[in-house]
Design a protein around this motif. Structure first.
Motif, PDB file in Angstrom:
ATOM      1  N   PRO A  65     109.186  27.687 140.898  1.00  0.00           N
ATOM      2  CA  PRO A  65     108.754  29.001 140.418  1.00  0.00           C
ATOM      3  C   PRO A  65     107.505  28.892 139.543  1.00  0.00           C
ATOM      4  N   LEU A  66     106.731  29.949 139.495  1.00  0.00           N
ATOM      5  CA  LEU A  66     105.517  29.986 138.674  1.00  0.00           C
ATOM      6  C   LEU A  66     105.573  31.170 137.727  1.00  0.00           C
ATOM      7  N   LYS A  67     104.866  31.007 136.589  1.00  0.00           N
ATOM      8  CA  LYS A  67     104.715  32.140 135.681  1.00  0.00           C
ATOM      9  C   LYS A  67     103.246  32.233 135.282  1.00  0.00           C
ATOM     10  N   ASP A  68     102.885  33.344 134.708  1.00  0.00           N
ATOM     11  CA  ASP A  68     101.503  33.590 134.318  1.00  0.00           C
ATOM     12  C   ASP A  68     100.995  32.455 133.418  1.00  0.00           C
ATOM     13  N   GLY A  69      99.805  31.953 133.721  1.00  0.00           N
ATOM     14  CA  GLY A  69      99.202  30.917 132.888  1.00  0.00           C
ATOM     15  C   GLY A  69      99.493  29.493 133.332  1.00  0.00           C
TER      16      GLY A  69
END
Lengths: 81, 164
Positions: A65-69
């Motif tokens: 998973p990825l998140k902002d930044g």
């Protein structure tokens, strides 16, 4: 925003060491799909076998998973030592 | 533990000096030095490797090597670990990597040194590019290197190894 890095052979093939993606991405896979659409060379790089992935400098997988930044790096199999 | 990624050459004397801090705890020191060789060269080949350029992923490289040294310390009874890897342009015969392990007993030092090298080859983000008299090319990863690392993953649990 996702910061994307390329190393070694991929950096040369794409003629670029980094880029920023402004959209939201839920996983590494969704970043790859977006990059593949940038052109033939991009499609070719991201369908090569042995693609290695790191997220925030830790080895990762397609479904990570990825998140902002986040920093996402793509590179070929390593050959140090 | 000492982990470094550097352009400069290293001298094996640093291992002796670094492990001195542990005094008489150390009964065994194993060092591995990897050198640049003209490794694609076969008798009769017209192409010779003249130089090697090593690229890496600054930041991640140091953290992977540090983690690797920690892993080795959790698997074996080690007093200290040194890992130094060079980057930049190197020539055949140059030092490229140094791994040294210090322990009370030789078996832990031997095994951990080999474990660190085998794992480094497939997990540390370094890439070699060869400059030959016929042009430059990226070195391809070898499947056999993955076999060497898999062997460690399949091997006995740390507690069993420490008992030996």
């Amino acid at each position: 925003m996702i910061n994307v890095l390329f190393f070694a052979k991929y950096r040369e093939q794409l003629n670029m060491d980094s880029l920023q993606l402004d959209a939201d991405f839920s996983s590494v896979q969704s970043v790859i799909e977006a990059l593949k659409n940038k052109g033939d060379t991009w499609h070719q790089v991201f369908t090569q076998s042995g693609l290695m992935i790191a997220v925030n400098q830790q080895m990762a997988k397609l479904n990570s998973p990825l998140k902002d930044g986040d920093e996402v790096a793509f590179f070929p199999p390593v050959t140090g030592g | 533990m000492l982990v470094k990624v550097q352009h400069e050459d290293f001298d094996l004397a640093l291992v002796r000096d670094y492990f001195k801090q542990y005094g008489a705890e150390v009964g065994a020191v194993v060092t591995f030095t990897g050198l640049v060789r003209d490794f694609q060269h076969q008798p009769g080949d017209k192409e010779r490797v003249e130089a090697l350029t090593l690229e890496h992923y600054p930041g991640m490289t140091e953290s992977v090597l540090t983690q690797l040294a920690e892993d080795a310390k959790s698997r074996w009874n080690l007093t200290g670990v040194v890992i130094i890897h060079r980057v930049g342009t190197l020539h055949p015969g140059d030092n490229i990597v140094l791994v040294a392990t210090a322990s009370a007993h030789r078996q832990d030092a031997f095994n951990s040194c080999q474990y660190i090298m085998d794992t480094l080859k497939t997990t540390a983000p370094f890439w070699k590019k060869e400059e030959t008299d016929h042009g430059a090319r990226w070195v391809e990863a070898k499947q056999s290197d993955h076999g060497e690392m898999d062997k460690w993953q399949a091997s006995a649990a740390p507690e069993d190894q420490k008992a030996n």
